[in-house]
Write a protein that holds these residues in place. Structure first.
Motif, PDB file in Angstrom:
ATOM      1  N   ARG A   1       0.837  -1.206   0.000  1.00 52.61           N
ATOM      2  CA  ARG A   1       0.000   0.000   0.000  1.00 52.61           C
ATOM      3  C   ARG A   1       0.877   1.264   0.000  1.00 52.61           C
ATOM      4  NH1 ARG A   1      -2.451  -4.034  -0.028  1.00 52.61           N
ATOM      5  NH2 ARG A   1      -1.755  -3.698  -2.177  1.00 52.61           N
ATOM      6  N   GLU A   2       2.003   1.220   0.712  1.00 51.88           N
ATOM      7  CA  GLU A   2       2.879   2.397   0.726  1.00 51.88           C
ATOM      8  C   GLU A   2       3.585   2.574  -0.623  1.00 51.88           C
ATOM      9  OE1 GLU A   2       4.297   4.560   3.844  1.00 51.88           O
ATOM     10  OE2 GLU A   2       4.538   2.831   5.192  1.00 51.88           O
ATOM     11  N   ILE A   3       3.865   1.477  -1.295  1.00 46.38           N
ATOM     12  CA  ILE A   3       4.418   1.589  -2.656  1.00 46.38           C
ATOM     13  C   ILE A   3       3.373   2.184  -3.592  1.00 46.38           C
ATOM     14  CG2 ILE A   3       5.284   0.268  -4.624  1.00 46.38           C
ATOM     15  CD1 ILE A   3       6.504  -1.687  -2.560  1.00 46.38           C
ATOM     16  N   GLU A   4       2.121   1.774  -3.430  1.00 46.54           N
ATOM     17  CA  GLU A   4       1.043   2.372  -4.218  1.00 46.54           C
ATOM     18  C   GLU A   4       0.883   3.857  -3.918  1.00 46.54           C
ATOM     19  OE1 GLU A   4      -1.533  -1.804  -4.414  1.00 46.54           O
ATOM     20  OE2 GLU A   4      -2.234  -0.128  -3.170  1.00 46.54           O
ATOM     21  N   ASP A   5       1.114   4.243  -2.663  1.00 46.60           N
ATOM     22  CA  ASP A   5       1.075   5.661  -2.306  1.00 46.60           C
ATOM     23  C   ASP A   5       2.113   6.445  -3.107  1.00 46.60           C
ATOM     24  OD1 ASP A   5      -0.807   4.878  -0.428  1.00 46.60           O
ATOM     25  OD2 ASP A   5       0.514   5.164   1.298  1.00 46.60           O
ATOM     26  N   ILE A   6       3.322   5.924  -3.149  1.00 46.38           N
ATOM     27  CA  ILE A   6       4.387   6.593  -3.898  1.00 46.38           C
ATOM     28  C   ILE A   6       4.046   6.655  -5.379  1.00 46.38           C
ATOM     29  CG2 ILE A   6       6.794   6.334  -4.653  1.00 46.38           C
ATOM     30  CD1 ILE A   6       7.434   5.376  -1.794  1.00 46.38           C
ATOM     31  N   GLU A   7       3.491   5.587  -5.904  1.00 50.47           N
ATOM     32  CA  GLU A   7       3.100   5.595  -7.322  1.00 50.47           C
ATOM     33  C   GLU A   7       2.010   6.632  -7.588  1.00 50.47           C
ATOM     34  OE1 GLU A   7       2.160   2.444 -10.891  1.00 50.47           O
ATOM     35  OE2 GLU A   7       1.572   1.902  -8.852  1.00 50.47           O
ATOM     36  N   ALA A   8       1.048   6.734  -6.675  1.00 43.97           N
ATOM     37  CA  ALA A   8      -0.023   7.724  -6.844  1.00 43.97           C
ATOM     38  C   ALA A   8       0.534   9.144  -6.846  1.00 43.97           C
ATOM     39  CB  ALA A   8      -1.062   7.566  -5.738  1.00 43.97           C
ATOM     40  N   LEU A   9       1.494   9.408  -5.983  1.00 38.06           N
ATOM     41  CA  LEU A   9       2.109  10.729  -5.929  1.00 38.06           C
ATOM     42  C   LEU A   9       2.929  11.008  -7.186  1.00 38.06           C
ATOM     43  CD1 LEU A   9       3.048  10.465  -2.199  1.00 38.06           C
ATOM     44  CD2 LEU A   9       1.714  12.372  -3.132  1.00 38.06           C
ATOM     45  N   ILE A  10       3.655  10.011  -7.664  1.00 39.36           N
ATOM     46  CA  ILE A  10       4.415  10.178  -8.910  1.00 39.36           C
ATOM     47  C   ILE A  10       3.462  10.440 -10.073  1.00 39.36           C
ATOM     48  CG2 ILE A  10       5.845   8.963 -10.604  1.00 39.36           C
ATOM     49  CD1 ILE A  10       7.265   7.594  -8.266  1.00 39.36           C
ATOM     50  N   ASP A  11       2.372   9.676 -10.149  1.00 38.89           N
ATOM     51  CA  ASP A  11       1.411   9.858 -11.236  1.00 38.89           C
ATOM     52  C   ASP A  11       0.743  11.229 -11.169  1.00 38.89           C
ATOM     53  OD1 ASP A  11       1.999   7.345 -12.183  1.00 38.89           O
ATOM     54  OD2 ASP A  11       0.217   6.383 -11.335  1.00 38.89           O
TER      55      ASP A  11
END
Length: 278
Positions: A74-84
């Motif tokens: 979930r924290e990796i998905e958080d980083i991906e969401a911020l990058i996107d």
């Protein structure tokens, strides 16, 4: 420096609060255990002269939400969401356990991570520093569930980071202690990010083989030797990693010597740019 506050939403619906400043390519700043965006503000201010800073509150901290159950993914998905939300590709910086989270994200997100900068990942790779006990996460969770947040913070600092009792006493009496207790419930999150890498064993050779980004791993020359060994060990198994040991710096460098960190990062940027032009 103009700072705009915004939010984005992660894959599981968790709201993530972040602050944007500066101009140029984006760099996402990942906080260590017990800290929100404030721990990276001084470094971000320096980097914002040439980069767009995305300084966020990790889930469960500051103004960000927290959706159970927790998983590192979930924290990796958080980083991906911020990058996107900020262009689709970014540089990453993380310190301590935040460095390991940034490393895991780079391993999972491929070309979305352009350059990876990490400071003192707290791997325990040999016996000069005691490894964490097998029930480390469970004990943290019991302390937090029973409302003993201060004890949980002390347990983490003493057991995982090796902070001596006199320094713990000073911390407990200092102005930062309430904020550390407020974030205590996220300590098991960082423990799960670290996984089995604090048990005194060599790092698994293939764990981060998918990291394609040029990587700079830093440690302070005044930090405990086990942190320097950890950084060198990580540099030794990553495909495109360099190691820098910074004179006069220690584990507090992100707040006490951010100019040294920023200067080293810019030097690596320049070297990579020149290499790519050849």
């Amino acid at each position: 420096m103009s700072v705009s506050q915004s939010t984005t939403v992660s894959k599981d619906g968790t709201t993530l609060a972040f602050r944007r400043s500066g101009t140029g390519e984006p760099i996402l700043l990942v906080s260590p255990a017990l800290r929100d965006h404030a721990g990276n503000e001084l470094l971000g201010k320096l980097l914002s002269r040439n980069l767009t800073i995305i300084n966020y509150d990790r889930r469960g901290r500051g103004a960000s939400g927290d959706t159970p159950p927790y998983a590192v993914e979930r924290e990796i998905e958080d980083i991906e969401a911020l990058i996107d939300a900020t262009g689709g590709a970014a540089h990453l910086f993380g310190s301590s356990s935040g460095a390991v989270l940034a490393l895991e994200a780079a391993n999972a997100l491929g070309s979305k991570v352009k350059t990876l900068f990490i400071y003192e990942p707290p791997f325990i790779v040999e016996d000069s520093h005691p490894s964490v006990p097998g029930d480390y996460i469970e004990h943290l969770e019991k302390l937090i569930a029973s409302g003993r947040r201060g004890e949980a913070v002390e347990y983490f600092l003493r057991t995982a980071m090796g902070v001596p009792d006199d320094a713990l006493h000073q911390l407990r009496e200092g102005p930062m202690w309430p904020s550390l207790e407020a974030a205590a419930h996220t300590l098991p999150y960082d423990a799960r990010i670290m996984g089995t890498t604090m048990r005194g064993n060599a790092l698994p050779a293939g764990r981060w083989r998918a990291v394609t980004a040029p990587t700079l791993i830093m440690a302070g020359a005044n930090s405990p030797a086990w942190l320097q060994r950890a950084a060198r060990a990580a540099a030794g198994i990553l495909p495109r990693a360099a190691y820098r040991e910074l004179e006069g710096l220690d584990a507090s460098a992100i707040t006490s010597a951010p100019l040294d960190i920023a200067t080293t990062m810019y030097g690596f940027f320049l070297a990579e740019h020149m290499r790519n032009k050849k």
